[in-house]
Design a protein around this motif. Structure first.
Motif, mmCIF file in Angstrom:
data_model
loop_
_atom_site.group_PDB
_atom_site.id
_atom_site.type_symbol
_atom_site.label_atom_id
_atom_site.label_comp_id
_atom_site.label_asym_id
_atom_site.label_seq_id
_atom_site.Cartn_x
_atom_site.Cartn_y
_atom_site.Cartn_z
ATOM 1 N N GLY A 41 -11.556 -11.124 -41.327
ATOM 2 C CA GLY A 41 -10.382 -10.256 -41.310
ATOM 3 C C GLY A 41 -10.197 -9.566 -39.983
ATOM 4 N N ASP A 42 -9.978 -8.253 -40.048
ATOM 5 C CA ASP A 42 -9.746 -7.465 -38.839
ATOM 6 C C ASP A 42 -11.033 -7.033 -38.150
ATOM 7 O OD1 ASP A 42 -7.007 -7.622 -39.228
ATOM 8 O OD2 ASP A 42 -6.954 -5.811 -40.471
ATOM 9 N N ALA A 43 -12.187 -7.309 -38.751
ATOM 10 C CA ALA A 43 -13.449 -6.911 -38.138
ATOM 11 C C ALA A 43 -13.696 -7.736 -36.882
ATOM 12 C CB ALA A 43 -14.594 -7.088 -39.127
ATOM 13 N N GLU A 44 -14.337 -7.113 -35.893
ATOM 14 C CA GLU A 44 -14.647 -7.777 -34.637
ATOM 15 C C GLU A 44 -16.115 -7.586 -34.298
ATOM 16 O OE1 GLU A 44 -11.981 -7.134 -31.338
ATOM 17 O OE2 GLU A 44 -10.502 -6.227 -32.669
ATOM 18 N N LEU A 45 -16.684 -8.576 -33.650
ATOM 19 C CA LEU A 45 -18.067 -8.505 -33.212
ATOM 20 C C LEU A 45 -18.244 -7.360 -32.222
ATOM 21 C CD1 LEU A 45 -20.795 -10.129 -33.413
ATOM 22 C CD2 LEU A 45 -20.114 -11.202 -31.276
ATOM 23 N N PHE A 46 -19.289 -6.552 -32.434
ATOM 24 C CA PHE A 46 -19.678 -5.429 -31.565
ATOM 25 C C PHE A 46 -18.746 -4.220 -31.664
ATOM 26 C CE2 PHE A 46 -21.228 -9.126 -28.874
ATOM 27 C CZ PHE A 46 -22.520 -9.069 -29.360
ATOM 28 N N SER A 55 -16.818 -2.554 -51.675
ATOM 29 C CA SER A 55 -15.916 -3.704 -51.789
ATOM 30 C C SER A 55 -15.236 -4.004 -50.457
ATOM 31 C CB SER A 55 -14.862 -3.448 -52.873
ATOM 32 O OG SER A 55 -15.466 -3.301 -54.135
ATOM 33 N N GLN A 56 -14.867 -2.968 -49.739
ATOM 34 C CA GLN A 56 -14.247 -3.172 -48.434
ATOM 35 C C GLN A 56 -15.258 -3.733 -47.430
ATOM 36 O OE1 GLN A 56 -12.655 0.299 -46.241
ATOM 37 N NE2 GLN A 56 -10.688 -0.753 -46.300
ATOM 38 N N TYR A 57 -16.504 -3.292 -47.547
ATOM 39 C CA TYR A 57 -17.542 -3.873 -46.685
ATOM 40 C C TYR A 57 -17.650 -5.372 -46.932
ATOM 41 C CZ TYR A 57 -22.107 -4.998 -44.776
ATOM 42 O OH TYR A 57 -23.132 -5.598 -44.078
ATOM 43 N N LEU A 58 -17.636 -5.784 -48.191
ATOM 44 C CA LEU A 58 -17.717 -7.213 -48.511
ATOM 45 C C LEU A 58 -16.492 -7.968 -47.998
ATOM 46 C CD1 LEU A 58 -19.104 -7.102 -52.172
ATOM 47 C CD2 LEU A 58 -20.364 -7.338 -50.032
ATOM 48 N N GLU A 59 -15.349 -7.317 -48.015
ATOM 49 C CA GLU A 59 -14.131 -7.958 -47.531
ATOM 50 C C GLU A 59 -14.235 -8.317 -46.057
ATOM 51 O OE1 GLU A 59 -9.431 -6.725 -46.760
ATOM 52 O OE2 GLU A 59 -10.666 -5.543 -48.142
#
Length: 570
Positions: A41-46, A55-59
Motif C-alpha cells: 500500500g502506501d507504506a515505504e521502506l525506511f 488490522s491497519q498494521y496487517l494492511e
C-alpha cells in the motif's frame, strides 16, 4: 476596533479580552523501527508509517495470503512489539520498516515474489512480476515502482470495417477480459480483448502473454493448467505488483536502523514526527542475536537514541527511548548462542555498567518476556519487553494521567518471563534504574511491572521517575504549543496578565486532576510574569520572560508501615 465614527448609529465591535486555554499535548504516541513481513500500500521502506490498530498494521506490513500474517519467517521482534503495544492499550504509533528479509540472505526468485492471480475456481492462472531495467538485478525498495493491475470484463474484437455485411460477429464465450496497468492513479497500459487461449485467432482476441510481451512495466507468465480458456480465465479484481524485496547487506544494518533525518528514514526519521513521544527499536537485538551487529554497535545505536531524545531544539525535549537489555552469550568458540533465558540479574547489571550511558530520557526493563509465536503453532518465544511496556505507558496515560507511574500494572499477552527476579535481586537492579517485571504468584497477583525509574544518574533524584520526567515534558510541550499566540503581541502589563491567566488556568486544571502536589494551587505551582522579570532592557530586546515553578507528585515507591504495640491509657 474602528478608528473613528462619523455617522450616528450603533457600532458592534468584537474584542478579544479573554485568555486562551492551553490544550494538553499527547504524550502517548510511539515510534518503532524494525523488520516487517511485507511492505504494501502506501507504506515505504525506511519511512515512518502511521498505524492506528493491529488490522491497519496487517494492511501495510503483512503478506497477502500469509498463514500467519504480520509475523516474519525469521522471527523479527518488531511485529511482537507492535502487537504488544496495541494489546496493552497503545493507540497511534509510527512504524519504520527496514526490510522484509534477513540482511545478507539470498534474494528471492521471481516466482517467490510474483503476484499470483487465480481463476474463479481458485486454480493458478497468471503470474506478474515488475519488469526491471535491463541488467538491473539489485533488489529494489518495495515502495518504488509499485503498480496495480486491474482485470475486468472483456469481449472479442469487433469486426473490421471492411467485413461483409452478412458476417456474424464473434460469439462472446465469457473467456475474454481486459487488463489495465496503473501507476498510482495513472493508467500506463491498457490491453482489451485478451484470452488465455494461446491458439486464439488474432482477429478475435490476443493471447495475454503475447499481448504483454513488449510491456515495459510487467513480466507475465501463464500458470494455468490444461483446460478450456474460460476455466483458465483470471478472476476480476485489483492486484498489486511490487519490485523484489529489499535485501540489505550485513554491513549496512546499523545505517539502515539509524537512518537519515533529512530523508525521514530510520530512527532519525522518527524524530521528524512531532507527535512521537516514545521510541523503541526491538530488532536491534534480533540483529545482535543473528550476528549482524556486535555489542559496540548496539551501544552506539542506543547512545544515538538518547542523544536525539535529549536534543529537541528549538522546543523542549519531550521524547523518551525505551531500550532492551541485550541477552548474554553462552557456550564457547563456534558453539556460542545468545539466549535471553540465560541473562541473570548480575548480567544485566554488568551490561548497564559497561554501557555506562545515563539519561533521564531513557528507560530499560528486565527480563525479556514470553509471548505466543503464531509461526510456531502458538508456542512461546522470548521477545524484548519494550513494545509491551510502552503500551502500558499509553494505557496509564488514558486511565489515570501522564503523572501516574506506569507500574504495578499487568502486562497483557505475556505467558512468562525469561527470568523470575526475586526481591533481593531487584534490590540490586532498582537503584541502577533497571525496572523489573516480576511474577507475584505467591500473592495471586500474576505478572506485574515493578519499576518506574528512568536511566538518570542514581544521585539525580529530581528526575528519577518516568512519571515525573514525562509530566514535566507534558507541561513544557503543552505550554509551548498553547502560547504561540503571544509572539509579536504588544509587550505590556496587559499581555503579562493574559499570559499569567492562561498558564495558571492550565496548571490549576492539572492540580485538580492530581498531577501536582499541594493543598491549594498556591502550594502546587507559581507563575510569575511582571516588571521585575521584564525590565525596559529586556523589552527593548523583544523578550518576554515568564517563570513557572511546579511541584509534581511522585510515586510512592517504598510503602512503609511502622507498627508497634500500643497500650491505651488506663
Amino acid at each position: 476596533m474602528a478608528l473613528d465614527y462619523f455617522a450616528p448609529g450603533v457600532y458592534v465591535e468584537e474584542v478579544d479580552r479573554g485568555s486562551r486555554p492551553i490544550e494538553g499535548v499527547s504524550m502517548s504516541v510511539a515510534g518503532f523501527v524494525g523488520f516487517t513481513e511485507d511492505i504494501r500500500g502506501d507504506a515505504e521502506l525506511f519511512k515512518p508509517m502511521l498505524i492506528t490498530n493491529w488490522s491497519q498494521y496487517l494492511e501495510y506490513f503483512a503478506k497477502p495470503g500469509s498463514p500467519h500474517p504480520g509475523f516474519t519467517e525469521f522471527d523479527a521482534y518488531l511485529p511482537f512489539a507492535i502487537q504488544g503495544w496495541f494489546d496493552n492499550g497503545g493507540g497511534r504509533c509510527w512504524v519504520v520498516s527496514i526490510g522484509t528479509r534477513p540482511p545478507g540472505s539470498t534474494a528471492p526468485s521471481a516466482e517467490e515474489t510474483a503476484t499470483k492471480v487465480l481463476t474463479s475456481g481458485k486454480k493458478p492462472s497468471l503470474r506478474f512480476n515488475l519488469r526491471l531495467p535491463d541488467g538491473d538485478t539489485a533488489a529494489l525498495p518495495p515502495s518504488e515502482g509499485r503498480l496495480t493491475v486491474r482485470i475486468s470484463e472483456g469481449e472479442p474484437k469487433p469486426l473490421p470495417e471492411d467485413a461483409p455485411d452478412d458476417t456474424e460477429p464473434p460469439f462472446n464465450t465469457g473467456e475474454y477480459f481486459t487488463l489495465e496497468i496503473k501507476s498510482g492513479n495513472e493508467v500506463v497500459g491498457r490491453y482489451p480483448h485478451l484470452t488465455m487461449n494461446p491458439e486464439a485467432e488474432t482477429a478475435v482476441a490476443d493471447y495475454v502473454v503475447t499481448a504483454l510481451a513488449d510491456s515495459e512495466f510487467l513480466d507475465i507468465a501463464d500458470m494455468s493448467v490444461a483446460g478450456q480458456p474460460l476455466s483458465r480465465r483470471p478472476v476480476n479484481g485489483f492486484y498489486e505488483v511490487a519490485p523484489p524485496p529489499y535485501v540489505g547487506q550485513v554491513d549496512r544494518v546499523s545505517r539502515d536502523l539509524q537512518g537519515i533525518r533529512d530523508d525521514r528514514a530510520g530512527i532519525e526519521g522518527l524524530f521528524e514526527i512531532d507527535e512521537v513521544a516514545m521510541i523503541a527499536c526491538p530488532d536491534m537485538l534480533r540483529a545482535y542475536q543473528e550476528g549482524w551487529l556486535d555489542l559496540d554497535q548496539i551501544h552506539g545505536l542506543m547512545e544515538r537514541l538518547f542523544t536525539l531524545c535529549e536534543n529537541s531544539f528549538p522546543g523542549p525535549a519531550y521524547r523518551m527511548a525505551v531500550i532492551d537489555p541485550p541477552p548474554v552469550k553462552v557456550g564457547k568458540n563456534n558453539n556460542q548462542a545468545i539466549l535471553p533465558e540465560q541473562q541473570k540479574p548480575q548480567d544485566v547489571a554488568k551490561w548497564l555498567s559497561e554501557f555506562n550511558r545515563r539519561s533521564m530520557f531513557g528507560a530499560v526493563y528486565y527480563p525479556w518476556i514470553k509471548v505466543p509465536n503464531p509461526r510456531n503453532g502458538g508456542r512461546p518465544i522470548m521477545v524484548p519487553p519494550s513494545g509491551h511496556m510502552m503500551g502500558i505507558w499509553c494505557r496509564t496515560d488514558e486511565s489515570r494521567g501522564v503523572f501516574k507511574a506506569p507500574a504495578n500494572e499487568t502486562p497483557r499477552g505475556v505467558l512468562g518471563l525469561a527470568y523470575e527476579t526475586n526481591m533481593r535481586e531487584q534490590e540490586m537492579l532498582n537503584p541502577m534504574g533497571i525496572n523489573c517485571i516480576r511474577n507475584f504468584a505467591n500473592y495471586n497477583r500474576g505478572y506485574k511491572v515493578w519499576g518506574a525509574r528512568t536511566l538518570v544518574e542514581p544521585d539525580n533524584v529530581q528526575w528519577r521517575y518516568i512519571s515525573v520526567r514525562r509530566l514535566i515534558s507534558y507541561i513544557e510541550k503543552s505550554i509551548e504549543m498553547g502560547t504561540q499566540w503571544v509572539v509579536f503581541e504588544p509587550n505590556d502589563q496587559d499581555l503579562w496578565a493574559r499570559v499569567t491567566r492562561t498558564v495558571t488556568t492550565f496548571l490549576t486544571r492539572l492540580w485538580r486532576e492530581g498531577a501536582l502536589f499541594g493543598n491549594s494551587p498556591n502550594d502546587a505551582f507559581f507563575v510569575k510574569c511582571d516588571g521585575e522579570l521584564n525590565t525596559h532592557d529586556t523589552m527593548m530586546l523583544g523578550r518576554l520572560y515568564i517563570e513557572i515553578g511546579v511541584c509534581p507528585v511522585r510515586p510512592a515507591e517504598f510503602v512503609i508501615f511502622r507498627i508497634s504495640q500500643w497500650a491505651p491509657n488506663q
